[in-house]
Design a protein around this motif. Structure first.
Motif, PDB file in Angstrom:
ATOM      1  N   LEU A  37       0.803  -1.213   0.000  1.00 19.42           N
ATOM      2  CA  LEU A  37       0.000   0.000   0.000  1.00 19.42           C
ATOM      3  C   LEU A  37       0.841   1.270   0.000  1.00 19.42           C
ATOM      4  CD1 LEU A  37      -2.687  -1.057   2.644  1.00 19.42           C
ATOM      5  CD2 LEU A  37      -2.816  -1.231   0.155  1.00 19.42           C
ATOM      6  N   GLY A  38       2.126   1.141   0.245  1.00 18.11           N
ATOM      7  CA  GLY A  38       2.977   2.318   0.394  1.00 18.11           C
ATOM      8  C   GLY A  38       2.962   2.774   1.841  1.00 18.11           C
ATOM      9  N   LEU A  39       4.059   3.377   2.296  1.00 19.23           N
ATOM     10  CA  LEU A  39       4.114   3.805   3.695  1.00 19.23           C
ATOM     11  C   LEU A  39       3.061   4.870   3.972  1.00 19.23           C
ATOM     12  CD1 LEU A  39       5.487   3.546   6.411  1.00 19.23           C
ATOM     13  CD2 LEU A  39       7.157   5.279   5.683  1.00 19.23           C
ATOM     14  N   GLY A  40       2.831   5.773   3.010  1.00 17.89           N
ATOM     15  CA  GLY A  40       1.778   6.773   3.192  1.00 17.89           C
ATOM     16  C   GLY A  40       0.414   6.138   3.312  1.00 17.89           C
ATOM     17  N   GLY A  41       0.142   5.120   2.510  1.00 19.33           N
ATOM     18  CA  GLY A  41      -1.133   4.413   2.585  1.00 19.33           C
ATOM     19  C   GLY A  41      -1.307   3.676   3.891  1.00 19.33           C
ATOM     20  N   GLU A  42      -0.250   3.029   4.363  1.00 20.55           N
ATOM     21  CA  GLU A  42      -0.332   2.294   5.629  1.00 20.55           C
ATOM     22  C   GLU A  42      -0.567   3.248   6.797  1.00 20.55           C
ATOM     23  OE1 GLU A  42       3.245   0.019   5.867  1.00 20.55           O
ATOM     24  OE2 GLU A  42       2.550  -1.529   4.478  1.00 20.55           O
ATOM     25  N   LEU A  43       0.157   4.390   6.819  1.00 15.70           N
ATOM     26  CA  LEU A  43      -0.022   5.360   7.902  1.00 15.70           C
ATOM     27  C   LEU A  43      -1.413   5.978   7.862  1.00 15.70           C
ATOM     28  CD1 LEU A  43       3.464   7.150   7.871  1.00 15.70           C
ATOM     29  CD2 LEU A  43       2.622   5.461   9.508  1.00 15.70           C
ATOM     30  N   ALA A  44      -1.953   6.160   6.647  1.00 21.71           N
ATOM     31  CA  ALA A  44      -3.312   6.703   6.522  1.00 21.71           C
ATOM     32  C   ALA A  44      -4.327   5.774   7.175  1.00 21.71           C
ATOM     33  CB  ALA A  44      -3.647   6.918   5.046  1.00 21.71           C
ATOM     34  N   ILE A  45      -4.173   4.487   6.973  1.00 25.78           N
ATOM     35  CA  ILE A  45      -5.098   3.513   7.566  1.00 25.78           C
ATOM     36  C   ILE A  45      -5.007   3.549   9.088  1.00 25.78           C
ATOM     37  CG2 ILE A  45      -5.587   1.042   7.793  1.00 25.78           C
ATOM     38  CD1 ILE A  45      -4.688   0.749   4.865  1.00 25.78           C
ATOM     39  N   VAL A  46      -3.774   3.601   9.601  1.00 30.50           N
ATOM     40  CA  VAL A  46      -3.585   3.652  11.058  1.00 30.50           C
ATOM     41  C   VAL A  46      -4.222   4.910  11.637  1.00 30.50           C
ATOM     42  CG1 VAL A  46      -1.869   3.823  12.902  1.00 30.50           C
ATOM     43  CG2 VAL A  46      -1.485   2.268  10.984  1.00 30.50           C
ATOM     44  N   LEU A  47      -3.972   6.058  11.004  1.00 24.88           N
ATOM     45  CA  LEU A  47      -4.539   7.318  11.492  1.00 24.88           C
ATOM     46  C   LEU A  47      -6.058   7.303  11.414  1.00 24.88           C
ATOM     47  CD1 LEU A  47      -4.143  10.196  12.522  1.00 24.88           C
ATOM     48  CD2 LEU A  47      -3.800  10.933  10.147  1.00 24.88           C
ATOM     49  N   ALA A  48      -6.613   6.761  10.344  1.00 24.68           N
ATOM     50  CA  ALA A  48      -8.071   6.712  10.183  1.00 24.68           C
ATOM     51  C   ALA A  48      -8.723   5.855  11.255  1.00 24.68           C
ATOM     52  CB  ALA A  48      -8.415   6.183   8.791  1.00 24.68           C
ATOM     53  N   ILE A  49      -8.055   4.782  11.644  1.00 25.37           N
ATOM     54  CA  ILE A  49      -8.604   3.911  12.695  1.00 25.37           C
ATOM     55  C   ILE A  49      -8.771   4.689  14.000  1.00 25.37           C
ATOM     56  CG2 ILE A  49      -8.066   1.925  14.163  1.00 25.37           C
ATOM     57  CD1 ILE A  49      -6.798   0.619  11.693  1.00 25.37           C
ATOM     58  N   PHE A  50      -7.818   5.592  14.298  1.00 27.45           N
ATOM     59  CA  PHE A  50      -7.863   6.334  15.558  1.00 27.45           C
ATOM     60  C   PHE A  50      -8.899   7.454  15.546  1.00 27.45           C
ATOM     61  CE2 PHE A  50      -3.651   4.437  16.208  1.00 27.45           C
ATOM     62  CZ  PHE A  50      -3.762   4.051  17.539  1.00 27.45           C
ATOM     63  N   ILE A  51      -9.151   8.046  14.376  1.00 27.00           N
ATOM     64  CA  ILE A  51     -10.056   9.208  14.360  1.00 27.00           C
ATOM     65  C   ILE A  51     -11.453   8.877  13.842  1.00 27.00           C
ATOM     66  CG2 ILE A  51      -8.111  10.781  14.043  1.00 27.00           C
ATOM     67  CD1 ILE A  51      -8.920  11.091  11.155  1.00 27.00           C
ATOM     68  N   ALA A  52     -11.653   7.653  13.341  1.00 29.66           N
ATOM     69  CA  ALA A  52     -12.962   7.291  12.784  1.00 29.66           C
ATOM     70  C   ALA A  52     -14.018   7.274  13.881  1.00 29.66           C
ATOM     71  CB  ALA A  52     -12.875   5.934  12.105  1.00 29.66           C
ATOM     72  N   ARG A  53     -15.149   7.876  13.581  1.00 29.74           N
ATOM     73  CA  ARG A  53     -16.243   7.914  14.548  1.00 29.74           C
ATOM     74  C   ARG A  53     -17.267   6.822  14.290  1.00 29.74           C
ATOM     75  NH1 ARG A  53     -17.763  14.328  15.481  1.00 29.74           N
ATOM     76  NH2 ARG A  53     -15.773  14.932  16.433  1.00 29.74           N
ATOM     77  N   LYS A  54     -17.309   6.343  13.064  1.00 30.90           N
ATOM     78  CA  LYS A  54     -18.298   5.337  12.713  1.00 30.90           C
ATOM     79  C   LYS A  54     -17.674   3.957  12.726  1.00 30.90           C
ATOM     80  CE  LYS A  54     -21.077   8.445   9.837  1.00 30.90           C
ATOM     81  NZ  LYS A  54     -21.635   8.681   8.481  1.00 30.90           N
ATOM     82  N   SER A  55     -18.474   2.990  13.057  1.00 30.04           N
ATOM     83  CA  SER A  55     -18.027   1.602  13.075  1.00 30.04           C
ATOM     84  C   SER A  55     -17.840   1.099  11.645  1.00 30.04           C
ATOM     85  CB  SER A  55     -19.057   0.730  13.794  1.00 30.04           C
ATOM     86  OG  SER A  55     -18.801  -0.637  13.561  1.00 30.04           O
ATOM     87  N   PRO A  56     -16.879   0.184  11.436  1.00 31.24           N
ATOM     88  CA  PRO A  56     -16.725  -0.418  10.098  1.00 31.24           C
ATOM     89  C   PRO A  56     -18.004  -1.086   9.606  1.00 31.24           C
ATOM     90  CG  PRO A  56     -14.862  -0.968  11.502  1.00 31.24           C
ATOM     91  CD  PRO A  56     -15.867  -0.311  12.378  1.00 31.24           C
ATOM     92  N   TYR A  57     -18.849  -1.490  10.553  1.00 29.73           N
ATOM     93  CA  TYR A  57     -20.110  -2.129  10.166  1.00 29.73           C
ATOM     94  C   TYR A  57     -21.028  -1.157   9.429  1.00 29.73           C
ATOM     95  CZ  TYR A  57     -18.625  -5.951  13.161  1.00 29.73           C
ATOM     96  OH  TYR A  57     -17.914  -6.984  13.714  1.00 29.73           O
ATOM     97  N   GLU A  58     -20.797   0.153   9.630  1.00 34.96           N
ATOM     98  CA  GLU A  58     -21.586   1.150   8.921  1.00 34.96           C
ATOM     99  C   GLU A  58     -21.353   1.045   7.417  1.00 34.96           C
ATOM    100  OE1 GLU A  58     -24.327   4.393   8.825  1.00 34.96           O
ATOM    101  OE2 GLU A  58     -23.749   2.942  10.373  1.00 34.96           O
ATOM    102  N   PHE A  59     -20.095   0.767   7.041  1.00 33.13           N
ATOM    103  CA  PHE A  59     -19.771   0.580   5.621  1.00 33.13           C
ATOM    104  C   PHE A  59     -20.467  -0.662   5.081  1.00 33.13           C
ATOM    105  CE2 PHE A  59     -17.290  -1.062   2.096  1.00 33.13           C
ATOM    106  CZ  PHE A  59     -17.026   0.076   1.347  1.00 33.13           C
ATOM    107  N   LEU A  60     -20.474  -1.720   5.872  1.00 38.05           N
ATOM    108  CA  LEU A  60     -21.142  -2.950   5.447  1.00 38.05           C
ATOM    109  C   LEU A  60     -22.644  -2.733   5.281  1.00 38.05           C
ATOM    110  CD1 LEU A  60     -19.351  -5.546   7.773  1.00 38.05           C
ATOM    111  CD2 LEU A  60     -18.808  -4.983   5.411  1.00 38.05           C
ATOM    112  N   ARG A  61     -23.225  -1.914   6.165  1.00 47.46           N
ATOM    113  CA  ARG A  61     -24.662  -1.669   6.102  1.00 47.46           C
ATOM    114  C   ARG A  61     -25.031  -0.849   4.870  1.00 47.46           C
ATOM    115  NH1 ARG A  61     -28.260   2.113   7.306  1.00 47.46           N
ATOM    116  NH2 ARG A  61     -26.655   3.597   7.954  1.00 47.46           N
ATOM    117  N   LYS A  62     -24.204   0.147   4.548  1.00 47.28           N
ATOM    118  CA  LYS A  62     -24.503   1.028   3.423  1.00 47.28           C
ATOM    119  C   LYS A  62     -24.097   0.436   2.074  1.00 47.28           C
ATOM    120  CE  LYS A  62     -24.309   5.506   5.786  1.00 47.28           C
ATOM    121  NZ  LYS A  62     -23.643   6.832   5.804  1.00 47.28           N
ATOM    122  N   HIS A  63     -23.136  -0.469   2.103  1.00 47.71           N
ATOM    123  CA  HIS A  63     -22.602  -1.009   0.849  1.00 47.71           C
ATOM    124  C   HIS A  63     -22.473  -2.533   0.941  1.00 47.71           C
ATOM    125  CE1 HIS A  63     -21.625   3.196   0.057  1.00 47.71           C
ATOM    126  NE2 HIS A  63     -20.978   3.228   1.211  1.00 47.71           N
TER     127      HIS A  63
END
Length: 664
Positions: A299-325
């Motif tokens: 994914l690239g170091l920038g891509g990997e760090l983006a995922i880590v940062l998103a996990i910490f600041i995300a307010r919605k559960s991953p299940y929200e993505f499953l529900r909508k899509h």
């Protein structure tokens, strides 16, 4: 009314103005890194292309030189007389069609693969910014930064050797229109027809990925807007039928669908996080072979760090993505399972295996399964970047974070970018190119796809590019699929005065060639009347007399009824005592001396055969003649020659070996 339409058009264009910076960055970065000549398909890497790139460009030139025909992408300029479809040379058929139309009108003949590289490079950040906007990333700064990250995704950059397969903008536009359509609950039929149409005429793997995303869009819209479900499915079916029509007229049916080896070219479970190449992460690759991370899903170091940062600041559960899509989630999960393959590996080590019907689609068609991981890789990166960009608590810090991630990603991928700048460069074959330019056509003594890499597969692929560039017809090609079963028989040097016959040195012994008509040029044997008449070329030297010596230790490997005892081959009853060794022998007279004791037997037949015993050159009964020496003559080169001894009545025969010598 006209003014109203004009205002609507202006408003529509203004809504897409956020794409302009990404478009300009794509153009500027291409010109800075590669230059204008690269877009014209000349200079640098295109002077002497190597590997698969040579195959792609050879198909491109052959298509431009061929007549218009059906299927649409067929050409008779390579792999004659059967011809070939440039779908199976990975020569970006859609771009080829546009180039062929231009060629037909203007006579302009150029390497359009270079132009397609320019197009896909520019559209990568544009499609990345488009996807970001559909994920509710506002303004133009954040989508532009995300577009640059899309341009430096490792699994995009590392596919440069397959430019048709590098057309990842099709995947990003597909994902963008998925989110746009699901949000509006309306299918953008014309856009989908365009995306899937270009995809099916660019590369089958890209079509498979884009169609899976399209199927998810149709299904999710039908699920959430059930009142329009029938209409949505009907429109989706019409788009699908349209792409099948394009596949048929393009010529997908002209190639064999079989591609043995599913799960050989798969994605290792660590392929997303473990770099195949990185500026920052210098780890020894755990992969035992490059095919274990096919698709280069790092994914690239920038891509990997983006995922880590998103996990910490995300307010919605991953299940929200499953529900909508829900259907997109299923598609992504299926892509991941297919990409990993039925032999699941971690760091190159198999940990689990399950059976699949490899002779049935899709396993028999999409062999390089690791590529099917790309939509999941893009989703992970883009969803994470969108979460960061939309984070209200970050405000200005969100832009700073995106800029930092972009800089990290770009820096991490400087190595692959520099490799793309250099290109896939083959050997300078100026002398051979001059010889090819004098010929009317080129023939290969061994078909290209019958060769392995050590035997000169890349050598002949590069030569095919030279022949195609100079407008010469060839009788072979490196194809992903062949329309007919491949026959790997060795061919004689052509007697046609306009034909140049070629073979790699690594795949053939020069005793098989008419030396007065042949010359060795670097790692290639060139033969024919053109060579014979060229006094500047050094002809092949006269070979030493052929000699074959077989001991009992060697003969025991070629026996049906024999066994080894104290260095002597003996027989158990009647049958073939020895055969083989399937050697290539030049024309001439030969003497064979057999070192053997033959007693208490009435009949022991010795014969000389070839072509799996279909052709018999000599035969005599050594028991009756009492002679263990004989002579025979070959009027031409013989391949897969055998000397055989057969006991008819089972009497004991003790053999220490034999020699076969060519007489002057």
């Amino acid at each position: 009314m006209a003014n109203l339409h004009s205002r609507q058009l202006i408003r529509a264009m203004s809504r897409q103005s956020y794409l302009v910076p990404s478009f300009l960055i794509g153009i500027a970065s291409f010109l800075y890194l590669f230059g204008l000549l690269r877009a014209a398909g000349i200079g640098g890497a295109y002077d002497h292309p190597g590997g698969d790139l040579a195959q792609h460009i050879a198909g491109a030139y052959a298509y431009l030189d061929g007549r218009w025909s059906f299927p649409l992408f067929y050409t008779d300029r390579i792999n004659a007389p059967a011809g070939a479809n440039i779908i199976f040379t990975d020569s970006a058929p859609f771009a080829g069609l546009i180039a062929k139309i231009i060629n037909s009108i203007t006579g302009l003949r150029w390497n359009y693969i270079g132009t397609w590289f320019f197009v896909l490079w520019v559209l990568q950040p544009v499609s990345g910014a488009f996807l970001a906007r559909q994920l509710d990333v506002k303004g133009w700064v954040a989508p532009t930064l995300i577009g640059i990250i899309a341009l430096t995704c490792p699994f995009f950059l590392m596919r440069h050797s397959h430019l048709a397969l590098s057309s990842h903008f099709l995947i990003l536009f597909s994902l963008g229109f998925y989110f746009k359509d699901v949000k509006s609950r309306q299918l953008s039929a014309y856009y989908w027809a365009a995306i899937l149409g270009v995809a099916i005429w660019t590369h089958a793997y890209l079509y498979a990925i884009c169609f899976a995303i399209f199927g998810a869009a149709v299904s999710d819209i039908a699920l959430f807007k059930r009142s329009m479900a029938f209409r949505t499915i009907a429109i989706g079916s019409a788009v699908f039928a349209f792409t099948i029509f394009l596949a048929v007229i393009g010529g997908y049916g002209s190639g064999s669908g079989a591609a043995d080896g599913y799960s050989i070219y798969s994605a290792d479970l660590l392929s997303m996080i473990w770099p195949t190449e990185s500026t920052f992460l210098h780890f020894k690759s755990p992969f035992t072979s490059e095919v274990r991370f096919e698709g280069n899903n790092y994914l690239g170091l920038g891509g990997e760090l983006a995922i880590v940062l998103a996990i910490f600041i995300a307010r919605k559960s991953p299940y929200e993505f499953l529900r909508k899509h829900p259907f997109l989630s299923v598609v992504l999960a299926c892509c991941a399972v297919y990409a990993v393959g039925n032999i699941i590996r971690v760091a190159g080590i198999p940990i689990f295996e399950y059976p699949v019907p490899e002779n049935l689609p899709p396993y028999s068609i999409l062999r390089a399964s690791g590529r099917i991981m790309w939509p999941l890789s893009y989703i992970l990166i883009f969803i994470s970047l969108a979460i960061i960009a939309r984070a209200r608590q970050l405000k200005l810090a969100a832009y700073i974070a995106l800029a930092a991630l972009m800089i990290i990603q770009v820096t991490d991928m400087l190595g692959p970018v520099m490799k793309i700048k250099q290109g896939s460069v083959g050997k300078d074959r100026t002398e051979l190119a001059q010889l090819i330019s004098q010929a009317e056509r080129v023939s290969y003594l061994i078909p290209i796809d019958c060769l392995s890499a050590p035997q000169g597969l890349s050598t002949l692929t590069e030569i095919n590019w030279i022949a195609a560039k100079t407008g010469k017809q060839t009788d072979s090609a490196h194809l992903a699929r062949h329309s007919e079963p491949l026959v790997c028989d060795f061919k004689q040097v052509s007697k046609d005065p306009g034909t140049l016959s070629l073979a790699p040195v690594a795949a053939i012994k020069y005793i098989e060639l008419p030396r007065e008509q042949c010359s060795q040029i670097d790692d290639v044997y060139a033969c024919g009347a053109i060579v014979a008449q060229n006094s500047n070329l050094t002809k092949l030297p006269k070979s030493e007399p052929f000699r074959l010596s077989m001991t009992a230790d060697q003969l025991v490997k070629f026996t049906q009824v024999g066994y080894l005892e104290n260095g002597v081959l003996k027989n158990r009853g009647s049958g073939v005592i020895f055969y083989g060794p399937y050697v290539t022998v030049p024309a001439g007279e030969y003497k064979v001396d057999i070192d053997a004791d033959i007693s208490n037997t009435s009949s022991v037949i010795v014969d000389v055969v070839s072509d799996v015993a279909k052709v018999k050159h000599f035969e005599y009964d050594v028991a009756k003649s009492q002679s263990k020496s004989f002579r025979f003559k070959l009027d031409d080169i013989v391949r897969k020659l055998e000397v055989r001894m057969t006991s008819k009545d089972g009497g004991l025969v003790s053999i220490r070996g034999y020699t076969m010598i060519q007489l002057d």
